[in-house]
Write an enzyme that holds these catalytic residues in place. Sequence first.
Site, PDB file in Angstrom:
ATOM      1  N   PHE A 137      10.270  -1.093  11.728  1.00  0.00           N
ATOM      2  CA  PHE A 137       8.810  -1.098  11.671  1.00  0.00           C
ATOM      3  C   PHE A 137       8.360  -0.782  10.248  1.00  0.00           C
ATOM      4  O   PHE A 137       9.065  -0.132   9.490  1.00  0.00           O
ATOM      5  CB  PHE A 137       8.166  -0.177  12.713  1.00  0.00           C
ATOM      6  CG  PHE A 137       8.476   1.297  12.633  1.00  0.00           C
ATOM      7  CD1 PHE A 137       7.951   2.095  11.631  1.00  0.00           C
ATOM      8  CD2 PHE A 137       9.249   1.907  13.610  1.00  0.00           C
ATOM      9  CE1 PHE A 137       8.196   3.451  11.587  1.00  0.00           C
ATOM     10  CE2 PHE A 137       9.509   3.264  13.582  1.00  0.00           C
ATOM     11  CZ  PHE A 137       8.979   4.040  12.563  1.00  0.00           C
ATOM     12  N   CYS A 138       7.187  -1.321   9.899  1.00  0.00           N
ATOM     13  CA  CYS A 138       6.651  -1.243   8.529  1.00  0.00           C
ATOM     14  C   CYS A 138       7.693  -1.707   7.511  1.00  0.00           C
ATOM     15  O   CYS A 138       8.033  -0.985   6.581  1.00  0.00           O
ATOM     16  CB  CYS A 138       6.185   0.174   8.207  1.00  0.00           C
ATOM     17  SG  CYS A 138       5.058   0.279   6.803  1.00  0.00           S
ATOM     18  N   PRO A 139       8.214  -2.943   7.662  1.00  0.00           N
ATOM     19  CA  PRO A 139       9.287  -3.412   6.782  1.00  0.00           C
ATOM     20  C   PRO A 139       8.795  -3.729   5.380  1.00  0.00           C
ATOM     21  O   PRO A 139       7.632  -4.067   5.165  1.00  0.00           O
ATOM     22  CB  PRO A 139       9.761  -4.689   7.492  1.00  0.00           C
ATOM     23  CG  PRO A 139       8.535  -5.187   8.197  1.00  0.00           C
ATOM     24  CD  PRO A 139       7.803  -3.952   8.647  1.00  0.00           C
TER      25      PRO A 139
END
Length: 281
Positions: A151-153
């Site tokens: 997540f939030c790459p």
Amino acid sequence: MDHIYSSADIATALPELQWLEAPLANAQEDVLFPLAWEELACRQVGKGAAPILHVWRHPAALVIGHRDRRLLNAPQAMERARNSGMSVCVRPSGGAAVMLDRGVLNLSLILPNPQRAISLHEDFRLMAGLVADALAPWSDEAQTGEIVGSFCPGDYDVSVGGRKFCGIAQRRQAKAYIITAFVMIEGHGAERAQAVQQFYREAAGDTPAGSQQPDYPQVNPATMGSLAELAGVPSVEAYTASLRRVVESQAAILPADSLLVQPEELAKQMAALRERYDLQV
């Protein structure tokens, strides 16, 4: 994957800074509070105040990005999260959805930019170097590079053994800017990833036949880990103390300016951010 650059260059980039470590927020506190504080502090740094390293935590929050807010059912998904006891907001910096709890440490470097010449990659490497050097008592295996499925790459995901524990983003103003990072220290990375994955499932909704699939991270919980899991870091407090030692070894620590942000300004800033990023698509 790339090995981390050392934070040894911090003495050149930041010869002195204010260390501001906020106490753990209570569950009822709006997670927008520290973000609004940083917006105002960033303006002051742009006017000549000393750079700041802001360290803070929230016990139960979902912080999403601008694109996340545009998903079809994002308002309903955000409300469900609020009803479950979490504080929810859309952050002004870049990046995508992040789940926060007392085991996640948030770091924000607030830096001047008088010439308006930001070196994005160097600044991200500086933050990654701080994060990795603070980890050194337990592991020297931290690397940078996007972890697909996290997540939030981003290009400057920080990981150990292929599992991400830290993400980095940036927020720019006219004469200063903020480099932010979340560092998962305690708890289980996969559980946080599952919660973010559930948010996206609800926020994206059902895609009508023939229409384009909404653009959002496809989260794989197996890609995320905490430093307790990946490197045996015992606590947030132990990691924070190590981070403080790293910073003190490279820069002069100034007393935090308690008058930097006025309460009445903070209330107005929170309302402005909520209206601009949360209430509008």
